[in-house]
Design an enzyme around this catalytic site. Structure first.
Site, PDB file in Angstrom:
ATOM      1  N   HIS A 307      37.932  44.079  35.902  1.00  0.00           N
ATOM      2  CA  HIS A 307      38.151  44.451  37.310  1.00  0.00           C
ATOM      3  C   HIS A 307      38.988  43.370  37.965  1.00  0.00           C
ATOM      4  O   HIS A 307      38.846  42.184  37.683  1.00  0.00           O
ATOM      5  CB  HIS A 307      36.815  44.580  38.055  1.00  0.00           C
ATOM      6  CG  HIS A 307      36.938  45.336  39.332  1.00  0.00           C
ATOM      7  ND1 HIS A 307      37.342  44.739  40.500  1.00  0.00           N
ATOM      8  CD2 HIS A 307      36.763  46.640  39.608  1.00  0.00           C
ATOM      9  CE1 HIS A 307      37.392  45.654  41.455  1.00  0.00           C
ATOM     10  NE2 HIS A 307      37.037  46.817  40.944  1.00  0.00           N
ATOM     11  N   ASP A 364      33.465  52.601  36.504  1.00  0.00           N
ATOM     12  CA  ASP A 364      33.833  53.778  35.697  1.00  0.00           C
ATOM     13  C   ASP A 364      33.156  53.832  34.335  1.00  0.00           C
ATOM     14  O   ASP A 364      33.262  54.840  33.637  1.00  0.00           O
ATOM     15  CB  ASP A 364      35.359  53.793  35.500  1.00  0.00           C
ATOM     16  CG  ASP A 364      36.076  54.016  36.820  1.00  0.00           C
ATOM     17  OD1 ASP A 364      36.977  53.231  37.156  1.00  0.00           O
ATOM     18  OD2 ASP A 364      35.680  54.960  37.537  1.00  0.00           O
TER      19      ASP A 364
HETATM   20  C1  SDX Z   1      38.693  50.914  39.463  1.00  0.00           C
HETATM   21  O1  SDX Z   1      40.433  47.562  42.615  1.00  0.00           O
HETATM   22  C2  SDX Z   1      39.351  48.260  42.717  1.00  0.00           C
HETATM   23  O2  SDX Z   1      38.479  47.988  43.504  1.00  0.00           O
HETATM   24  C3  SDX Z   1      39.305  49.490  41.821  1.00  0.00           C
HETATM   25  C4  SDX Z   1      37.958  50.228  41.774  1.00  0.00           C
HETATM   26  C5  SDX Z   1      37.658  50.923  43.087  1.00  0.00           C
HETATM   27  O3  SDX Z   1      36.478  51.172  43.373  1.00  0.00           O
HETATM   28  O4  SDX Z   1      38.627  51.322  43.781  1.00  0.00           O
HETATM   29  O5  SDX Z   1      36.924  49.325  41.477  1.00  0.00           O
HETATM   30  C6  SDX Z   1      37.993  51.334  40.709  1.00  0.00           C
HETATM   31  O6  SDX Z   1      39.865  51.144  39.352  1.00  0.00           O
HETATM   32  C7  SDX Z   1      37.932  50.150  38.419  1.00  0.00           C
HETATM   33  C8  SDX Z   1      38.827  49.694  37.202  1.00  0.00           C
HETATM   34  C9  SDX Z   1      38.984  50.881  36.265  1.00  0.00           C
HETATM   35  N1  SDX Z   1      40.018  50.577  35.236  1.00  0.00           N
HETATM   36  C10 SDX Z   1      39.632  50.373  33.948  1.00  0.00           C
HETATM   37  O7  SDX Z   1      38.477  50.354  33.553  1.00  0.00           O
HETATM   38  C11 SDX Z   1      40.809  50.196  32.984  1.00  0.00           C
HETATM   39  C12 SDX Z   1      40.537  49.017  32.043  1.00  0.00           C
HETATM   40  N2  SDX Z   1      40.587  47.783  32.816  1.00  0.00           N
HETATM   41  C13 SDX Z   1      41.839  47.181  33.029  1.00  0.00           C
HETATM   42  O8  SDX Z   1      42.980  47.695  32.594  1.00  0.00           O
HETATM   43  C14 SDX Z   1      41.871  45.947  33.933  1.00  0.00           C
HETATM   44  O9  SDX Z   1      40.712  45.248  33.740  1.00  0.00           O
HETATM   45  C15 SDX Z   1      42.085  46.242  35.389  1.00  0.00           C
HETATM   46  C16 SDX Z   1      43.305  47.073  35.609  1.00  0.00           C
HETATM   47  C17 SDX Z   1      40.908  46.937  35.966  1.00  0.00           C
HETATM   48  C18 SDX Z   1      42.261  44.904  36.114  1.00  0.00           C
HETATM   49  O10 SDX Z   1      43.422  44.338  35.626  1.00  0.00           O
HETATM   50  P1  SDX Z   1      43.960  42.919  36.191  1.00  0.00           P
HETATM   51  O11 SDX Z   1      43.084  42.392  37.256  1.00  0.00           O
HETATM   52  O12 SDX Z   1      45.413  43.095  36.483  1.00  0.00           O
HETATM   53  O13 SDX Z   1      43.718  41.974  34.976  1.00  0.00           O
HETATM   54  P2  SDX Z   1      44.757  41.756  33.832  1.00  0.00           P
HETATM   55  O14 SDX Z   1      45.300  43.081  33.381  1.00  0.00           O
HETATM   56  O15 SDX Z   1      45.694  40.690  34.279  1.00  0.00           O
HETATM   57  O16 SDX Z   1      43.797  41.194  32.659  1.00  0.00           O
HETATM   58  C19 SDX Z   1      43.463  39.820  32.562  1.00  0.00           C
HETATM   59  C20 SDX Z   1      43.226  39.604  31.072  1.00  0.00           C
HETATM   60  C21 SDX Z   1      44.416  40.039  30.215  1.00  0.00           C
HETATM   61  O17 SDX Z   1      44.350  39.276  28.994  1.00  0.00           O
HETATM   62  P3  SDX Z   1      45.302  37.913  28.906  1.00  0.00           P
HETATM   63  O18 SDX Z   1      46.683  38.333  29.283  1.00  0.00           O
HETATM   64  O19 SDX Z   1      44.662  36.940  29.888  1.00  0.00           O
HETATM   65  O20 SDX Z   1      45.141  37.495  27.468  1.00  0.00           O
HETATM   66  O21 SDX Z   1      42.122  40.411  30.643  1.00  0.00           O
HETATM   67  C22 SDX Z   1      42.581  41.355  29.678  1.00  0.00           C
HETATM   68  C23 SDX Z   1      44.081  41.464  29.863  1.00  0.00           C
HETATM   69  O22 SDX Z   1      44.701  41.878  28.639  1.00  0.00           O
HETATM   70  N3  SDX Z   1      41.922  42.643  30.008  1.00  0.00           N
HETATM   71  C24 SDX Z   1      41.447  43.490  29.110  1.00  0.00           C
HETATM   72  C25 SDX Z   1      40.859  44.524  29.851  1.00  0.00           C
HETATM   73  N4  SDX Z   1      40.999  44.281  31.171  1.00  0.00           N
HETATM   74  C26 SDX Z   1      41.670  43.111  31.267  1.00  0.00           C
HETATM   75  N5  SDX Z   1      41.467  43.467  27.749  1.00  0.00           N
HETATM   76  C27 SDX Z   1      40.862  44.524  27.127  1.00  0.00           C
HETATM   77  N6  SDX Z   1      40.247  45.560  27.780  1.00  0.00           N
HETATM   78  C28 SDX Z   1      40.247  45.588  29.126  1.00  0.00           C
HETATM   79  N7  SDX Z   1      39.669  46.605  29.783  1.00  0.00           N
END
Ligand code: SDX
Length: 428
Positions: A307, A364
């Site tokens: 998140h 989710d």
């Molecule tokens: C919602 O913003 C809100 O409030 C949203 C929400 C709401 O109520 O409106 O809460 C609802 O959208 C919840 C999130 C649902 N999405 C997912 O579950 C999709 C999977 N999660 C992600 O793709 C990710 O975690 C995000 C999009 C939710 C957040 O992404 P960020 O904050 O941009 O973080 P990032 O992509 O920069 O990740 C940081 C690190 C990275 O690794 P490094 O580059 O540091 O090596 O964490 C890793 C990412 O690759 N990472 C994951 C991951 N989420 C982040 N690796 C594997 N699986 C994941 N799910």
């Protein structure tokens, strides 16, 4: 702490006010940055470090896993309130009195008929259309049937628009489902509660007497409360920025639906179930999927994990996990996908990759398991999210307009070609 931030560039110092919120969050007010520095801006892709506005609607503390709507904790509201009361709280800022609550519901019911011509628009979609695309289109189409945009300086006009969309949206959402199932479009029954009535519109059959299941009504009402607002997430920021051009409420909401559809945002609840089903089909080997999620060369992400704000458990995920177990138990459903979800979470939460990045189950991760138990098909999961988020979008849009926020128009750092002269085709 000083109330001034000092920025030094090329030996010159610039001072900016430090502002503090009611929960002691600190921000540097850089409203004058470009003008005092002769054009310098900040660079912040995804706005990870940027507060786009001041808001009184929702407070999140990502480190402590705190979520409050207008000061009330999500735990208390999920346990003691109902979705329509929470909608009133988010939009108008206070819990309603009994009279206010009853009037609010009555006013919503009075607007809950949709122009019959909307059915012709719905007819134009193939059965296979994704319900989020249909819902966004139908919501935008409401502007055609309600062309007068909201006069935000009139509380009465704003109230009328708010109850109108709260009345019509559940109908559109239910019709989107019924279109996909090839069922006749049903209206509900104004003797029922808001959530109960929505379920009737979804599942009532013309040749059977519809009987509500209180376990299902209560579970969905709780899920709608948990999804109702979440400060400046992607879709809410979309609703705000579209509304900041003074586009109408319905047009702004339609844009928010499209933003929510993305699998990185609200679309994740559908992606989670598809992922869990794939793991089940693959023999339940969730370790393999944990390794895929950690592999930088593999685009696979553990859906429902991570998140932007919560670097601790998403408080909503905690409540939904317990509710999932209760609903499956009450309905006598044994869904192997819940066990896979719990096993997957257990392994991920103990894995260094996820721990070091503070990746926890988000809202989710478990919600789809409940939706499925309620008989809601996977493609409709994000429509449920939109139904829940509707009051939050309305509250944030209303706040943005009442505070007379400027049109949203970020700057950029240009990194393209510098000036060059046109070259005739024969010389290229
Ligand atoms: C919602 O913003 C809100 O409030 C949203 C929400 C709401 O109520 O409106 O809460 C609802 O959208 C919840 C999130 C649902 N999405 C997912 O579950 C999709 C999977 N999660 C992600 O793709 C990710 O975690 C995000 C999009 C939710 C957040 O992404 P960020 O904050 O941009 O973080 P990032 O992509 O920069 O990740 C940081 C690190 C990275 O690794 P490094 O580059 O540091 O090596 O964490 C890793 C990412 O690759 N990472 C994951 C991951 N989420 C982040 N690796 C594997 N699986 C994941 N799910």
């Amino acid at each position: 702490m000083s109330n001034i931030a000092i920025l030094e560039i090329d030996g010159k110092k610039y001072e900016f006010p430090i502002v503090k919120g009611t929960e002691n969050e600190i921000a540097i007010d850089i409203k004058t940055l470009r003008s005092v520095t002769g054009g310098i801006t900040t660079l912040d892709p995804g706005y990870k470090n940027t507060s786009s506005c001041e808001s009184e609607v929702t407070f999140l503390d990502g480190e402590k896993g705190i979520l409050r709507y207008r000061g009330y904790s999500i735990e208390e509201l999920a346990d003691k309130s109902d979705f329509l009361e929470v909608a009133y709280l988010l939009i108008f800022g206070e819990l309603p009195s009994k009279e206010q609550n009853e009037k609010f519901h009555r006013d919503i019911q009075k607007t809950a008929l949709v122009d019959e011509d909307v059915k012709k628009i719905l007819d134009g979609f193939p059965k296979t259309a994704h319900p989020m695309g249909v819902l966004s289109a139908l919501t935008s189409a409401l502007t055609a049937f309600n062309p007068k945009s909201v006069n935000v300086s009139s509380e009465e006009d704003m109230y009328k628009a708010i109850v109108k969309i709260l009345g019509k949206f559940p109908v559109l959402a239910a019709w989107t489902y019924r279109k996909g199932e090839g069922l006749p479009l049903e209206y509900g029954d104004n003797s029922l509660g808001y959530t109960e009535n929505f379920l009737k519109m979804m599942f009532a059959l013309p040749n059977e007497r519809y009987v509500s299941n209180p376990v299902i009504v209560e579970a969905l009402d709780k899920l709608l409360i948990l999804h109702a607002d979440h400060e400046q997430n992607c879709s809410t920021s979309t609703v705000r920025i579209v509304g900041s051009s003074h586009a109408g409420l319905f047009a702004s909401l339609s844009a928010g639906i499209s933003a929510l559809w993305g699998p990185l945002h609200g679309g994740a609840n559908q992606a989670v179930i598809e992922m869990l089903e794939a793991i089940k089909e693959d023999g339940g080997d969730y370790q393999k999927y944990i390794e895929k999620a950690k592999d930088k060369d593999d685009p696979f992400r553990l859906m429902g994990f991570g998140h932007r704000v919560y670097k601790n458990f998403d408080p909503r995920a905690k409540i939904i996990k317990v509710a999932a177990e209760e609903v499956l138990n009450d309905l006598g459903i044994d869904d192997p996908v819940l066990d896979i979800a719990k096993g997957l979470a257990e392994v991920a939460l103990n894995d260094e990759y996820f721990k070091s990045r503070n990746l926890y189950p988000n809202v989710d991760f478990y919600s789809g398991i409940i939706y499925r138990a309620l008989g809601i098909p996977t493609p409709m999961f994000t429509v449920m999210f939109a139904l829940g988020r509707l009051p939050g979008w309305i509250a944030q849009w209303r706040e943005m307009r009442l505070r007379k926020e400027p049109i949203g128009r970020p700057r950029q750092l240009y990194v393209g070609a510098t000036e060059r002269l046109f070259v005739k085709e024969e010389n290229r």
